[in-house]
Scaffold this motif. Structure first.
Motif, PDB file in Angstrom:
ATOM      1  N   VAL A 189       0.831  -1.213   0.000  1.00 30.85           N
ATOM      2  CA  VAL A 189       0.000   0.000   0.000  1.00 30.85           C
ATOM      3  C   VAL A 189       0.864   1.262   0.000  1.00 30.85           C
ATOM      4  N   TRP A 190       2.169   1.091  -0.140  1.00 31.92           N
ATOM      5  CA  TRP A 190       3.087   2.230  -0.101  1.00 31.92           C
ATOM      6  C   TRP A 190       2.930   3.069  -1.357  1.00 31.92           C
ATOM      7  N   GLN A 191       2.899   4.369  -1.217  1.00 35.05           N
ATOM      8  CA  GLN A 191       2.819   5.291  -2.339  1.00 35.05           C
ATOM      9  C   GLN A 191       4.013   6.254  -2.286  1.00 35.05           C
ATOM     10  N   PRO A 192       5.164   5.842  -2.813  1.00 37.50           N
ATOM     11  CA  PRO A 192       6.360   6.692  -2.717  1.00 37.50           C
ATOM     12  C   PRO A 192       6.274   7.955  -3.553  1.00 37.50           C
ATOM     13  N   VAL A 193       5.476   7.920  -4.632  1.00 36.70           N
ATOM     14  CA  VAL A 193       5.294   9.097  -5.485  1.00 36.70           C
ATOM     15  C   VAL A 193       3.803   9.413  -5.496  1.00 36.70           C
ATOM     16  N   PRO A 194       3.345  10.355  -4.657  1.00 37.04           N
ATOM     17  CA  PRO A 194       1.904  10.599  -4.518  1.00 37.04           C
ATOM     18  C   PRO A 194       1.205  10.959  -5.820  1.00 37.04           C
ATOM     19  N   SER A 195       1.941  11.568  -6.760  1.00 38.50           N
ATOM     20  CA  SER A 195       1.294  12.003  -8.000  1.00 38.50           C
ATOM     21  C   SER A 195       1.165  10.894  -9.029  1.00 38.50           C
ATOM     22  N   PHE A 196       1.701   9.709  -8.734  1.00 32.68           N
ATOM     23  CA  PHE A 196       1.651   8.601  -9.694  1.00 32.68           C
ATOM     24  C   PHE A 196       1.041   7.387  -9.014  1.00 32.68           C
ATOM     25  N   PRO A 197       0.057   6.729  -9.659  1.00 31.27           N
ATOM     26  CA  PRO A 197      -0.660   5.622  -8.994  1.00 31.27           C
ATOM     27  C   PRO A 197       0.125   4.322  -8.991  1.00 31.27           C
ATOM     28  N   ILE A 198       1.144   4.258  -8.172  1.00 36.94           N
ATOM     29  CA  ILE A 198       1.951   3.043  -8.087  1.00 36.94           C
ATOM     30  C   ILE A 198       1.143   1.942  -7.412  1.00 36.94           C
ATOM     31  N   TYR A 199       1.155   0.782  -8.015  1.00 46.38           N
ATOM     32  CA  TYR A 199       0.456  -0.375  -7.452  1.00 46.38           C
ATOM     33  C   TYR A 199       1.365  -1.576  -7.574  1.00 46.38           C
ATOM     34  N   LEU A 200       1.590  -2.247  -6.457  1.00 47.47           N
ATOM     35  CA  LEU A 200       2.423  -3.446  -6.478  1.00 47.47           C
ATOM     36  C   LEU A 200       2.002  -4.351  -5.333  1.00 47.47           C
ATOM     37  N   SER A 201       1.407  -5.462  -5.672  1.00 49.57           N
ATOM     38  CA  SER A 201       0.988  -6.415  -4.652  1.00 49.57           C
ATOM     39  C   SER A 201       2.116  -7.411  -4.413  1.00 49.57           C
ATOM     40  N   VAL A 202       2.785  -7.271  -3.267  1.00 51.88           N
ATOM     41  CA  VAL A 202       3.876  -8.176  -2.915  1.00 51.88           C
ATOM     42  C   VAL A 202       3.504  -9.020  -1.701  1.00 51.88           C
ATOM     43  N   VAL A 203       2.205  -9.136  -1.424  1.00 47.66           N
ATOM     44  CA  VAL A 203       1.752  -9.959  -0.305  1.00 47.66           C
ATOM     45  C   VAL A 203       2.174 -11.406  -0.571  1.00 47.66           C
ATOM     46  N   PRO A 204       2.749 -12.097   0.416  1.00 49.26           N
ATOM     47  CA  PRO A 204       3.256 -13.459   0.181  1.00 49.26           C
ATOM     48  C   PRO A 204       2.160 -14.415  -0.271  1.00 49.26           C
ATOM     49  N   ASP A 205       2.540 -15.330  -1.161  1.00 46.61           N
ATOM     50  CA  ASP A 205       1.635 -16.386  -1.581  1.00 46.61           C
ATOM     51  C   ASP A 205       2.234 -17.732  -1.187  1.00 46.61           C
ATOM     52  N   ALA A 206       1.653 -18.819  -1.717  1.00 50.38           N
ATOM     53  CA  ALA A 206       2.105 -20.164  -1.343  1.00 50.38           C
ATOM     54  C   ALA A 206       3.572 -20.387  -1.697  1.00 50.38           C
ATOM     55  N   ASN A 207       4.038 -19.794  -2.800  1.00 50.01           N
ATOM     56  CA  ASN A 207       5.438 -19.963  -3.186  1.00 50.01           C
ATOM     57  C   ASN A 207       6.378 -19.372  -2.142  1.00 50.01           C
ATOM     58  N   VAL A 208       6.017 -18.198  -1.620  1.00 50.21           N
ATOM     59  CA  VAL A 208       6.861 -17.547  -0.617  1.00 50.21           C
ATOM     60  C   VAL A 208       6.907 -18.379   0.655  1.00 50.21           C
ATOM     61  N   TYR A 209       5.741 -18.879   1.094  1.00 50.96           N
ATOM     62  CA  TYR A 209       5.710 -19.694   2.311  1.00 50.96           C
ATOM     63  C   TYR A 209       6.514 -20.981   2.127  1.00 50.96           C
ATOM     64  N   ALA A 210       6.429 -21.576   0.940  1.00 53.46           N
ATOM     65  CA  ALA A 210       7.179 -22.810   0.688  1.00 53.46           C
ATOM     66  C   ALA A 210       8.687 -22.551   0.722  1.00 53.46           C
ATOM     67  N   ILE A 211       9.121 -21.454   0.108  1.00 48.89           N
ATOM     68  CA  ILE A 211      10.542 -21.112   0.123  1.00 48.89           C
ATOM     69  C   ILE A 211      11.013 -20.819   1.539  1.00 48.89           C
ATOM     70  N   ALA A 212      10.184 -20.107   2.311  1.00 53.34           N
ATOM     71  CA  ALA A 212      10.549 -19.792   3.697  1.00 53.34           C
ATOM     72  C   ALA A 212      10.697 -21.070   4.519  1.00 53.34           C
ATOM     73  N   LEU A 213       9.786 -22.033   4.334  1.00 52.91           N
ATOM     74  CA  LEU A 213       9.876 -23.310   5.053  1.00 52.91           C
ATOM     75  C   LEU A 213      11.132 -24.071   4.645  1.00 52.91           C
ATOM     76  N   LEU A 214      11.413 -24.089   3.343  1.00 48.27           N
ATOM     77  CA  LEU A 214      12.605 -24.785   2.856  1.00 48.27           C
ATOM     78  C   LEU A 214      13.873 -24.164   3.432  1.00 48.27           C
ATOM     79  N   LEU A 215      13.954 -22.835   3.411  1.00 47.56           N
ATOM     80  CA  LEU A 215      15.121 -22.156   3.964  1.00 47.56           C
ATOM     81  C   LEU A 215      15.247 -22.395   5.465  1.00 47.56           C
TER      82      LEU A 215
END
Length: 878
Positions: A427-453
């Protein structure tokens, strides 16, 4: 065989409990008439035989694995509770390392690995072209006629769509606002195989020439936030730049266009572009369409599609030699702006992933050192267990259980922290005048990698003391005690610690250099002065201005703001350095007759400015004159150029005044002034040619006011807004400080500085644990020696030198190597952060001070332990 007070499993007992059992059995044997020494010898033999017997029975039956595992877990938890300091350090160390890897991998997954949220995303490609075979030198912009030829003549795509991003003025019946729109061709949604969430999409059948499809499709998020999820919004008419458009539908949820970092408010047909901007749909040389995208047909490889497009490009070059240069077409993933942003982001994230992986390895090595020191402290206990019949396999299993428990706790804490951080990033908006959108919420791949590590880390650092335990001689250890000495030669553990400290020093140096560079960049030489100035931007086309009304309104705006008390000067331009998108324009010598782009002397960055602009920006005029309000469309076209332009076009600066050059349309332009070079597109760019044209001779509806004043911006902004709204109430206005207008340009350096700062802090923390582990191990292995030294009258400084000399020496080696490597890395940092240089006394002194403080902090506890040795108690125990 039954023993008084003996429990069911000797492997669950601590050293004190084992000794108690042996003493109880020895007491029984002594009462039966055996001498005390013989009774103790037989008790130890019986315990060892019984322990081995139980182990053999358990392995033969093979049915108590779960029970044994639970016993190991209980014993490990009990040991961890008895060492809270070690447990906290180990868990936090792993939490930081695993959390950092989870964050970086989640961003990598969101940007690179996770496909766009469209059907069959793996076959979706964007068209990218360059002047040579290197895609990194290309761009993704096409003219509308070129796009139509590529769409209609290719045989590789199921449908080739195109789009552009623009900022518009939207009036839904209340106060008009500025917002961002994605202009798309009519076949856009069909080519992406999408279905609307509500209503319908516009299609190619709706287009019948320019301005023929006045429809918009709302983005799902914009519909929910600005229209409160009103399902009756379909069919409603809104004003887009004073032109009526009908809302025909709502895009599906989680679809935010085909560009990452960009979340458009709505979508509109590209054929209506002239309703919101001045770009010509029919001009083949006007390249403003952002990117053509489409799904490859089944069985068509990307290389085949590129060859197909190149054949079309060669045909267009022959047919339109003045506007179409030799393009080399290639395909790129559209989500990351093709190769323009995609390649740097992939390289940056790959490097960041490698760094975070090294940090995890360093964390495992540090914990391995801590485990080695812990094993050294428990050497006699391990020897006693071995002497009493416990197998090395069982001891190692308990050791790995303890390590995996620590890694699971650390992984859980690190993953929880990374989830919180990633949600904030989403939800970070580093440039208020530009509608930056980036969903980096973890998914199953992230949880699997975290468990493996997590599991891999536990087994990795748990394996460090294995050799130490396998080589333990229980009888010699019980007889001689813990009297082992550290060797003088450099071991693999020492080399690894030096490497970890060097990495830490590199990260500390890099983060300090980046921070100093960023601080300088905020007060650097840009060719203008951002201090004490404000940026007011609007687009007059959003309020219906066109033709001769545009320059007249712009002059009124300048005059209105100039009347505000405290305002020193006001300049106006169609865009400004380091804030808006810069337009390159090919320029030719005055003698040129063939005005093809390939014959251009240079591609110069173009600005259209008012007479007071240079004064308001504090841009130094080196020679000639500035513009006046008489430099209008009825007078000779004139230009002010920078030093780099004069050097490339005319060979020298003094001879440039009064000389002529030609624009792409053949216009002869006279140079009337020369200004200093500046920064136009990025802080780290090399000197680039730039030209400033009179906005009266080359009108533009895009309007940026530079307001120079020493008044408080918070106080001045509402007054400026009131003045401009007094000229036109429907004028959408955005006001920010000049520094705020540079947010987009400074985003990269700020992110790099932040990332390096975080890595520097993590490297420092890992160095603390690494040096602490080595110091603790050194003290543990030399306790008997230290006790003897104390008993013989050694001074405190001699004790500290004997105990901590080796870790401090390794700290010095690693810090020196890291500082040298950090200096060598300055060239890499210079491409990211403006004026980044380690040849700064403050940086050098800061690195030395930080590393010294880290060493003192890491060795404090082992030093206290070494100084608190009581030789009488120690020698008596031995």
């Amino acid at each position: 065989m039954k023993f008084p007070g003996f429990r069911s499993n000797i492997n669950d007992d601590t050293e004190e409990e084992l000794r108690s059992h042996i003493q109880l059995r020895a007491d029984d044997l002594e009462r039966s008439g055996l001498p005390r020494s013989e009774a103790e010898r037989r008790a130890r033999i019986e315990f060892g035989s019984y322990g081995r017997f139980k182990e053999e029975c358990r392995e033969a039956l093979g049915g108590n694995f779960i029970e044994t595992l639970l016993q190991d877990i209980r014993l490990s938890l009990r040991r961890l509770r008895k060492s809270p300091g070690f447990t906290v350090i180990a868990v936090l160390t792993l939490a930081l390392a695993i959390g950092a890897n989870a964050v970086v991998f989640s961003v990598l997954n969101a940007l690179i690995l996770r496909p766009l949220n469209v059907p069959q995303a793996q076959s979706l490609y964007g068209v990218w072209h360059s002047r040579d075979a290197n895609p990194a030198n290309g761009n993704m912009q096409e003219s509308y006629p070129d796009y139509q030829d590529l769409r209609d003549r290719n045989h590789s795509f199921n449908g080739l769509a195109a789009y552009n991003i623009s900022e518009i003025g939207l009036d839904t019946g209340n106060n008009p606002t500025r917002t961002w729109v994605e202009e798309t061709t009519g076949n856009y949604f069909d080519a992406l195989m999408l279905q609307p969430y509500l209503g319908r999409f516009f299609h190619a059948s709706d287009e019948h020439g320019p301005n023929s499809a006045p429809y918009i499709v709302l983005g799902y998020d914009y519909w929910r936030t600005h229209f409160r999820a009103d399902r009756g919004v379909v069919g409603r008419t809104v004003q887009v730049n004073k032109h009526p458009f009908t809302i025909v539908g709502v895009a599906p949820a989680n679809f935010n266009g085909t560009l990452l970092f960009f979340n458009p408010s709505f979508f509109m047909p590209l054929v209506d572009h002239q309703e919101i901007a001045s770009d010509d749909l029919s001009a083949r040389g006007d390249r403003w369409i952002f990117m053509a995208i489409g799904h490859l047909k089944p069985g068509v490889a990307p290389a085949q599609a590129a060859a197909d497009l190149n054949s079309i490009g060669a045909s267009l070059e022959k047919t339109y030699p003045k506007t179409n240069a030799k393009w080399v077409y290639s395909l790129a993933r559209p989500s990351l702006y093709g190769e323009y942003v995609g390649r740097p982001i992939r390289e940056f994230l790959t490097a960041l992933m490698l760094l975070s992986g090294l940090i995890l390895l360093a964390a495992c090595a540090n914990l391995g050192s801590l485990f080695a020191a812990r094993a050294a402290d428990r050497a006699r206990e391990v020897a006693l267990r071995l002497a009493l019949g416990s197998s090395r396999k069982r001891i190692l299993r308990g050791l790995f259980t303890e390590a995996v428990l620590i890694s699971i706790l650390g992984g859980a804490v690190g993953l929880a922290g990374s989830v919180v951080l990633l949600r904030e990033l989403s939800v970070w908006q580093p440039v208020p005048s530009f509608p930056i959108y980036l969903s980096v919420v973890p998914d199953a791949n992230v949880y699997a990698i975290a468990l493996l590590l997590t599991l891999a880390s536990g087994f990795l650092f748990g394996a460090v003391p294995v050799r130490q335990i396998l080589r333990t001689n229980p009888y010699e250890m019980v007889k001689a005690g813990s009297s082992a000495r550290l060797g003088r030669r450099m071991t693999a553990r020492d080399v690894l610690l030096v490497l970890q400290i060097a990495i830490c020093a590199v990260l500390v140096t890099s983060s300090m250099v980046a921070m100093r560079g960023l601080a300088r960049s905020l007060h650097g030489s840009y060719g203008f002065e951002p201090q004490n100035s404000m940026l007011v931007d609007t687009d007059l086309s959003m309020s219906g201005y066109s033709g001769d009304r545009v320059p007249a309104m712009q002059k009124r705006m300048v005059e209105a703001v100039e009347t505000i008390p405290g305002v020193e000067s006001v300049g106006l331009a169609n865009n400004v350095p380091l804030s808006a998108s810069e337009n390159d324009s090919p320029v030719f010598t005055d003698q040129s007759s063939d005005l093809r782009p390939s014959n251009a002397v240079a591609n110069a960055i173009l600005f259209r400015i008012s007479p007071e602009f240079l004064h308001a920006e504090r841009t130094a005029l080196l020679a000639g004159r500035t513009f006046t309000w008489h430099d209008d469309k009825d007078s000779q076209p004139v230009a002010i150029v920078n030093v780099e332009f004069a050097r490339k076009m005319f060979g020298s600066v003094p001879n440039a005044i009064g000389r002529y050059y030609k624009m792409r349309d053949g216009t002869r332009t006279e140079v009337v002034g020369i200004v200093a070079n500046g920064k136009y597109a990025s802080l780290t760019e090399d000197p680039a040619p730039a030209m400033f044209l009179s906005i009266l001779q080359s009108p533009s509806t895009e309007t940026y006011l530079i307001v120079r004043s020493r008044r408080d911006p918070q106080e001045l902004a509402p007054i400026v807004k009131q003045k401009l709204r007094g000229l036109d109430e429907a004028l959408p206005i955005n006001i920010q400080t000049r520094h705020g207008g540079m947010d987009a340009i400074l985003l990269g350096p700020r992110l790099a500085t932040f990332s390096l700062g975080v890595l520097g802090i993590m490297g420092a923390m890992l160095s603390i644990t690494g040096i602490f582990g080595m110091a603790a191990y050194s003290v543990s292995k030399r306790l008997r020696e230290l006790g003897i030294r104390m008993a013989l009258g050694a001074q405190r400084t001699e004790i500290l030198g004997a105990a901590l000399g080796r870790p401090l020496k390794l700290l010095a080696y690693g810090s020196g190597a890291g500082l040298i490597l950090g200096i060598l890395a300055s060239r890499v940092l210079a491409f990211i952060v403006f004026q980044a240089t380690p040849r700064d006394p403050l940086v050098m002194a800061g690195v030395v001070l930080v590393m010294l403080l880290l060493g003192l902090l890491a060795t404090w506890i082992p030093a206290q332990r070494a100084l608190s040795v009581n030789p009488l108690i120690l020698l008596r125990d031995e």
